[in-house]
Write a protein that holds these residues in place. Structure first.
Motif, PDB file in Angstrom:
ATOM      1  N   PHE A  39       0.855  -1.189   0.000  1.00  0.00           N
ATOM      2  CA  PHE A  39       0.000   0.000   0.000  1.00  0.00           C
ATOM      3  C   PHE A  39       0.890   1.237   0.000  1.00  0.00           C
ATOM      4  O   PHE A  39       1.894   1.286   0.715  1.00  0.00           O
ATOM      5  CB  PHE A  39      -0.887  -0.008   1.247  1.00  0.00           C
ATOM      6  CG  PHE A  39      -1.775   1.208   1.373  1.00  0.00           C
ATOM      7  CD1 PHE A  39      -2.970   1.292   0.685  1.00  0.00           C
ATOM      8  CD2 PHE A  39      -1.409   2.272   2.185  1.00  0.00           C
ATOM      9  CE1 PHE A  39      -3.788   2.402   0.797  1.00  0.00           C
ATOM     10  CE2 PHE A  39      -2.218   3.391   2.307  1.00  0.00           C
ATOM     11  CZ  PHE A  39      -3.414   3.455   1.608  1.00  0.00           C
ATOM     12  N   GLU A  40       0.541   2.231  -0.820  1.00  0.00           N
ATOM     13  CA  GLU A  40       1.298   3.475  -0.816  1.00  0.00           C
ATOM     14  C   GLU A  40       0.392   4.641  -1.177  1.00  0.00           C
ATOM     15  O   GLU A  40      -0.621   4.473  -1.869  1.00  0.00           O
ATOM     16  CB  GLU A  40       2.484   3.408  -1.782  1.00  0.00           C
ATOM     17  CG  GLU A  40       2.118   3.224  -3.239  1.00  0.00           C
ATOM     18  CD  GLU A  40       3.332   3.261  -4.164  1.00  0.00           C
ATOM     19  OE1 GLU A  40       4.467   3.281  -3.658  1.00  0.00           O
ATOM     20  OE2 GLU A  40       3.133   3.291  -5.386  1.00  0.00           O
ATOM     21  N   ILE A  41       0.747   5.830  -0.669  1.00  0.00           N
ATOM     22  CA  ILE A  41      -0.010   7.042  -0.920  1.00  0.00           C
ATOM     23  C   ILE A  41       0.895   8.074  -1.574  1.00  0.00           C
ATOM     24  O   ILE A  41       2.074   8.209  -1.196  1.00  0.00           O
ATOM     25  CB  ILE A  41      -0.599   7.606   0.385  1.00  0.00           C
ATOM     26  CG1 ILE A  41      -1.721   6.689   0.879  1.00  0.00           C
ATOM     27  CG2 ILE A  41      -1.138   9.017   0.197  1.00  0.00           C
ATOM     28  CD1 ILE A  41      -2.398   7.143   2.140  1.00  0.00           C
ATOM     29  N   GLY A  42       0.370   8.796  -2.559  1.00  0.00           N
ATOM     30  CA  GLY A  42       1.167   9.816  -3.243  1.00  0.00           C
ATOM     31  C   GLY A  42       2.348   9.188  -3.956  1.00  0.00           C
ATOM     32  O   GLY A  42       2.202   8.205  -4.674  1.00  0.00           O
ATOM     33  N   ASP A  43       3.528   9.748  -3.739  1.00  0.00           N
ATOM     34  CA  ASP A  43       4.732   9.197  -4.363  1.00  0.00           C
ATOM     35  C   ASP A  43       5.148   7.869  -3.745  1.00  0.00           C
ATOM     36  O   ASP A  43       6.008   7.164  -4.282  1.00  0.00           O
ATOM     37  CB  ASP A  43       5.891  10.193  -4.260  1.00  0.00           C
ATOM     38  CG  ASP A  43       5.758  11.325  -5.266  1.00  0.00           C
ATOM     39  OD1 ASP A  43       4.765  11.344  -6.009  1.00  0.00           O
ATOM     40  OD2 ASP A  43       6.650  12.198  -5.306  1.00  0.00           O
ATOM     41  N   GLY A  44       4.581   7.532  -2.606  1.00  0.00           N
ATOM     42  CA  GLY A  44       4.813   6.230  -1.993  1.00  0.00           C
ATOM     43  C   GLY A  44       6.273   5.897  -1.761  1.00  0.00           C
ATOM     44  O   GLY A  44       7.026   6.709  -1.237  1.00  0.00           O
ATOM     45  N   PHE A  45       6.679   4.713  -2.206  1.00  0.00           N
ATOM     46  CA  PHE A  45       8.041   4.246  -1.948  1.00  0.00           C
ATOM     47  C   PHE A  45       9.090   5.004  -2.759  1.00  0.00           C
ATOM     48  O   PHE A  45      10.283   4.883  -2.483  1.00  0.00           O
ATOM     49  CB  PHE A  45       8.140   2.745  -2.212  1.00  0.00           C
ATOM     50  CG  PHE A  45       7.427   1.922  -1.174  1.00  0.00           C
ATOM     51  CD1 PHE A  45       8.006   1.702   0.066  1.00  0.00           C
ATOM     52  CD2 PHE A  45       6.172   1.406  -1.425  1.00  0.00           C
ATOM     53  CE1 PHE A  45       7.342   0.961   1.041  1.00  0.00           C
ATOM     54  CE2 PHE A  45       5.498   0.674  -0.461  1.00  0.00           C
ATOM     55  CZ  PHE A  45       6.083   0.451   0.781  1.00  0.00           C
ATOM     56  N   ASP A  46       8.665   5.799  -3.716  1.00  0.00           N
ATOM     57  CA  ASP A  46       9.623   6.610  -4.473  1.00  0.00           C
ATOM     58  C   ASP A  46      10.244   7.712  -3.617  1.00  0.00           C
ATOM     59  O   ASP A  46      11.270   8.277  -3.986  1.00  0.00           O
ATOM     60  CB  ASP A  46       8.937   7.254  -5.694  1.00  0.00           C
ATOM     61  CG  ASP A  46       8.667   6.244  -6.798  1.00  0.00           C
ATOM     62  OD1 ASP A  46       9.260   5.146  -6.749  1.00  0.00           O
ATOM     63  OD2 ASP A  46       7.862   6.552  -7.695  1.00  0.00           O
ATOM     64  N   VAL A  47       9.629   8.020  -2.459  1.00  0.00           N
ATOM     65  CA  VAL A  47      10.182   9.084  -1.608  1.00  0.00           C
ATOM     66  C   VAL A  47      11.562   8.720  -1.066  1.00  0.00           C
ATOM     67  O   VAL A  47      12.330   9.605  -0.676  1.00  0.00           O
ATOM     68  CB  VAL A  47       9.247   9.426  -0.432  1.00  0.00           C
ATOM     69  CG1 VAL A  47       7.902   9.913  -0.931  1.00  0.00           C
ATOM     70  CG2 VAL A  47       9.058   8.237   0.512  1.00  0.00           C
ATOM     71  N   VAL A  48      11.888   7.434  -1.041  1.00  0.00           N
ATOM     72  CA  VAL A  48      13.183   7.032  -0.484  1.00  0.00           C
ATOM     73  C   VAL A  48      14.346   7.550  -1.324  1.00  0.00           C
ATOM     74  O   VAL A  48      15.465   7.705  -0.825  1.00  0.00           O
ATOM     75  CB  VAL A  48      13.284   5.497  -0.328  1.00  0.00           C
ATOM     76  CG1 VAL A  48      12.188   4.984   0.585  1.00  0.00           C
ATOM     77  CG2 VAL A  48      13.213   4.787  -1.679  1.00  0.00           C
ATOM     78  N   SER A  49      14.096   7.831  -2.600  1.00  0.00           N
ATOM     79  CA  SER A  49      15.152   8.342  -3.470  1.00  0.00           C
ATOM     80  C   SER A  49      14.908   9.806  -3.849  1.00  0.00           C
ATOM     81  O   SER A  49      15.542  10.346  -4.746  1.00  0.00           O
ATOM     82  CB  SER A  49      15.250   7.496  -4.750  1.00  0.00           C
ATOM     83  OG  SER A  49      14.010   7.470  -5.439  1.00  0.00           O
ATOM     84  N   SER A  50      13.974  10.449  -3.135  1.00  0.00           N
ATOM     85  CA  SER A  50      13.625  11.834  -3.422  1.00  0.00           C
ATOM     86  C   SER A  50      14.390  12.778  -2.499  1.00  0.00           C
ATOM     87  O   SER A  50      15.204  12.356  -1.676  1.00  0.00           O
ATOM     88  CB  SER A  50      12.112  12.035  -3.254  1.00  0.00           C
ATOM     89  OG  SER A  50      11.715  13.316  -3.701  1.00  0.00           O
ATOM     90  N   THR A  51      14.145  14.070  -2.645  1.00  0.00           N
ATOM     91  CA  THR A  51      14.724  15.093  -1.763  1.00  0.00           C
ATOM     92  C   THR A  51      13.600  15.973  -1.250  1.00  0.00           C
ATOM     93  O   THR A  51      12.517  16.044  -1.852  1.00  0.00           O
ATOM     94  CB  THR A  51      15.733  15.976  -2.511  1.00  0.00           C
ATOM     95  OG1 THR A  51      15.064  16.644  -3.590  1.00  0.00           O
ATOM     96  CG2 THR A  51      16.896  15.147  -3.054  1.00  0.00           C
ATOM     97  N   GLY A  52      13.852  16.647  -0.155  1.00  0.00           N
ATOM     98  CA  GLY A  52      12.840  17.517   0.419  1.00  0.00           C
ATOM     99  C   GLY A  52      12.421  18.620  -0.526  1.00  0.00           C
ATOM    100  O   GLY A  52      11.232  18.973  -0.609  1.00  0.00           O
ATOM    101  N   SER A  53      13.389  19.170  -1.258  1.00  0.00           N
ATOM    102  CA  SER A  53      13.081  20.277  -2.163  1.00  0.00           C
ATOM    103  C   SER A  53      12.157  19.839  -3.300  1.00  0.00           C
ATOM    104  O   SER A  53      11.401  20.651  -3.835  1.00  0.00           O
ATOM    105  CB  SER A  53      14.375  20.855  -2.751  1.00  0.00           C
ATOM    106  OG  SER A  53      15.096  19.854  -3.447  1.00  0.00           O
ATOM    107  N   TYR A  54      12.208  18.549  -3.647  1.00  0.00           N
ATOM    108  CA  TYR A  54      11.322  18.030  -4.693  1.00  0.00           C
ATOM    109  C   TYR A  54      10.025  17.498  -4.091  1.00  0.00           C
ATOM    110  O   TYR A  54       8.939  17.743  -4.617  1.00  0.00           O
ATOM    111  CB  TYR A  54      12.022  16.913  -5.470  1.00  0.00           C
ATOM    112  CG  TYR A  54      11.135  16.248  -6.503  1.00  0.00           C
ATOM    113  CD1 TYR A  54      10.929  16.825  -7.756  1.00  0.00           C
ATOM    114  CD2 TYR A  54      10.493  15.038  -6.232  1.00  0.00           C
ATOM    115  CE1 TYR A  54      10.109  16.227  -8.700  1.00  0.00           C
ATOM    116  CE2 TYR A  54       9.670  14.429  -7.165  1.00  0.00           C
ATOM    117  CZ  TYR A  54       9.485  15.028  -8.408  1.00  0.00           C
ATOM    118  OH  TYR A  54       8.666  14.435  -9.331  1.00  0.00           O
ATOM    119  N   ASN A  55      10.131  16.778  -2.977  1.00  0.00           N
ATOM    120  CA  ASN A  55       8.980  16.086  -2.408  1.00  0.00           C
ATOM    121  C   ASN A  55       7.986  17.022  -1.726  1.00  0.00           C
ATOM    122  O   ASN A  55       6.791  16.741  -1.693  1.00  0.00           O
ATOM    123  CB  ASN A  55       9.452  15.012  -1.415  1.00  0.00           C
ATOM    124  CG  ASN A  55       8.319  14.152  -0.895  1.00  0.00           C
ATOM    125  OD1 ASN A  55       7.963  14.229   0.271  1.00  0.00           O
ATOM    126  ND2 ASN A  55       7.761  13.336  -1.760  1.00  0.00           N
TER     127      ASN A  55
END
Length: 366
Positions: free
Chosen positions: A244-260
Motif C-alpha cells: 500500500f502506498e499514498i502519493g509518491d509512496g516508496f519513491d520518496v526514499v530516493s527523493s529530496t525535500g526540495s522536490y517532495n
C-alpha cells in the motif's frame, strides 16, 4: 471470531462463508433520509460478481442483494441496515480433498493453528466472497459521498509489469474492458500476458490505483487515526493485498525535500498546492488535494500447476489445485478497494463533525 467489524461512526459487520447459505453485512450509523434501493447496491456488486469473463472464476452466481432492514419507503431510517446475498452455486465437493492439506499462499495453515478447525470449502471467511459485504456497504457509503461532492475513481494501473500510460488515460474505457484498465493499449498487452499465464496454469498480480476528489481539508485524526493510517488498515484488510502506498509512496526514499515538498499557493482565490507528491494527505489529515493511493495485489494462489506442500499429518506431497478460480484477482478487487476507501472516508467525515465548537453551534443553533 473477532475482527469482523470495521469503522467507528459508519460501522460495518460482515458475515457468512463462501460455501454457506449466504453472505452479508450489517451497517450501523447510516444517516436517515438517504434514498436507497437494491439497485444502488446491485450496481456495485455486479462489478465484482464471478463468471463475467474468461479471467474470472466461472462460478455462476447472480449475487442478488436483498435489503432486510433499515430502509422504509425508499429511504434509510437511521436504524441498522442488514443486507444479504444468497449463495446458489456452491460446489463444495470440489474442495473436499483440500481438507487434508495446506494450500500454498492460502490461510489454511493459519486457521488450523488459530482455531484447530477450518472451513475448507473455498476458504470459508478467508474467501474472496467475504468481500460481498464490503462492496454492498461501500455502495451506500459512496452514495452519501457523492451527495457531498466527493467522488472515487478506482482502476487497474498494472498487471504483470504492464503499466498504463497516463497520456492514454481514458476514464470511460475503465468500465468497457474486463481488466478495468483506463488505457486501451495496456489492456490488450495485459490480456495477452494473462492468456500466456493461463496456458501455463499460472496466475498474475497487479496494482490498483484510487483517486478521491472533492475532499475538504482537515479530515482525519492527527495521531492514531490518521487518514492515511485508516486507509492503509482498510485496504490491507482485503485479502491478497500485499502493499500500500499514498502519493509518491516508496519513491520518496530516493527523493529530496526540495522536490517532495508540495509548495502552497493560491489558485482561483483558494489555498492550493503546486504539486501533490503527498497524495492529498499531510499530518494524517486531508489537504483538499486529490487523495491518490495504490494497492498491490498478489497473484491468485489457487493454480493448477504443480506445487509442493504438506498434509495436516505432516506428509510432504505434490498438488494441483482444481476448481473454479480467478487467474487474476485484480479486476474484481477494484470495486472492493473503492468500497473500503469510501467506507473509511465517510467514517472519518462523520468523526470530524464534532472537531470544532463552531461546527456544533452551527448545527444545533442555526
Amino acid at each position: 471470531m473477532a475482527g469482523s467489524i470495521f469503522g467507528k461512526n459508519f460501522t460495518i459487520t460482515t458475515w457468512g462463508e463462501s460455501h454457506g447459505k449466504g453472505l452479508g453485512v450489517v451497517i450501523d450509523g447510516c444517516p436517515a433520509g438517504l434514498e436507497l434501493s437494491s439497485d444502488d447496491i446491485q450496481a456495485f456488486l455486479d462489478r465484482r460478481k464471478p463468471g463475467q469473463s474468461n479471467i474470472t472464476t466461472q462460478r455462476k452466481e447472480d449475487d442478488k442483494v436483498t435489503i432486510l432492514s433499515g430502509v422504509f419507503e425508499g429511504k434509510t431510517t437511521g436504524t441498522p441496515i442488514s443486507l444479504i446475498v444468497e449463495n446458489t452455486n456452491q460446489k463444495s465437493k470440489d474442495y473436499s480433498q483440500i481438507a487434508s492439506y495446506y494450500r500454498p499462499g492460502h490461510a489454511d495453515f493459519g486457521f488450523d493453528m488459530k482455531y484447530g478447525f477450518r472451513d475448507y470449502r473455498g476458504g470459508g471467511r478467508s474467501s474472496g466472497r467475504e468481500t460481498i459485504g464490503r462492496v454492498a456497504a461501500g455502495a451506500i457509503a459512496s452514495k452519501i459521498l457523492n451527495q457531498l461532492g466527493i467522488t472515487l475513481l478506482c482502476y487497474t494501473k498494472s498487471i504483470g509489469g504492464i503499466y498504463i500510460d497516463y497520456d492514454n488515460f481514458d476514464e470511460d474505457y475503465i468500465s468497457q474492458n474486463k481488466l478495468y484498465m483506463p488505457d486501451r493499449d495496456a489492456f490488450f498487452k495485459a490480456d495477452e500476458y494473462l492468456a500466456k499465464c493461463m496456458e501455463k496454469k499460472d496466475s498474475a498480480g497487479g496494482l490498483i490505483e484510487c483517486v478521491i476528489e472533492g475532499m475538504p481539508a482537515g479530515i482525519g485524526e492527527p495521531v492514531f487515526d490518521k487518514l492515511d493510517a485508516q486507509l492503509a488498515k482498510a485496504i490491507f484488510s482485503i485479502g491478497s493485498v500485499k502493499g500500500f502506498e499514498i502519493g509518491d509512496g516508496f519513491d520518496v526514499v530516493s527523493s529530496t525535500g526540495s522536490y517532495n515538498n508540495d509548495e502552497f499557493c493560491i489558485i482561483n482565490g483558494e489555498i492550493s498546492k503546486k504539486t501533490n507528491h503527498a497524495g492529498g494527505i499531510l499530518g494524517g489529515m486531508s489537504d483538499s488535494s486529490p487523495i491518490v493511493f495504490r494497492a498491490a495485489i498478489k497473484p491468485t494462489p489457487s493454480i493448477a500447476s504443480k506445487q509442493h506442500t504438506i498434509t495436516c499429518d505432516g506428509e510432504e506431497i505434490e498438488i494441483s489445485i482444481n476448481g473454479r478460480h480467478d487467474p487474476i484477482i485484480v479486476p474484481r478487487a477494484v470495486v472492493v478497494v473503492e468500497s473500503m476507501a469510501a467506507i473509511t472516508i465517510l467514517d472519518l467525515l462523520l468523526e470530524n463533525m464534532h472537531a470544532r465548537l463552531d461546527s456544533i453551534e452551527d448545527f444545533y443553533m442555526r
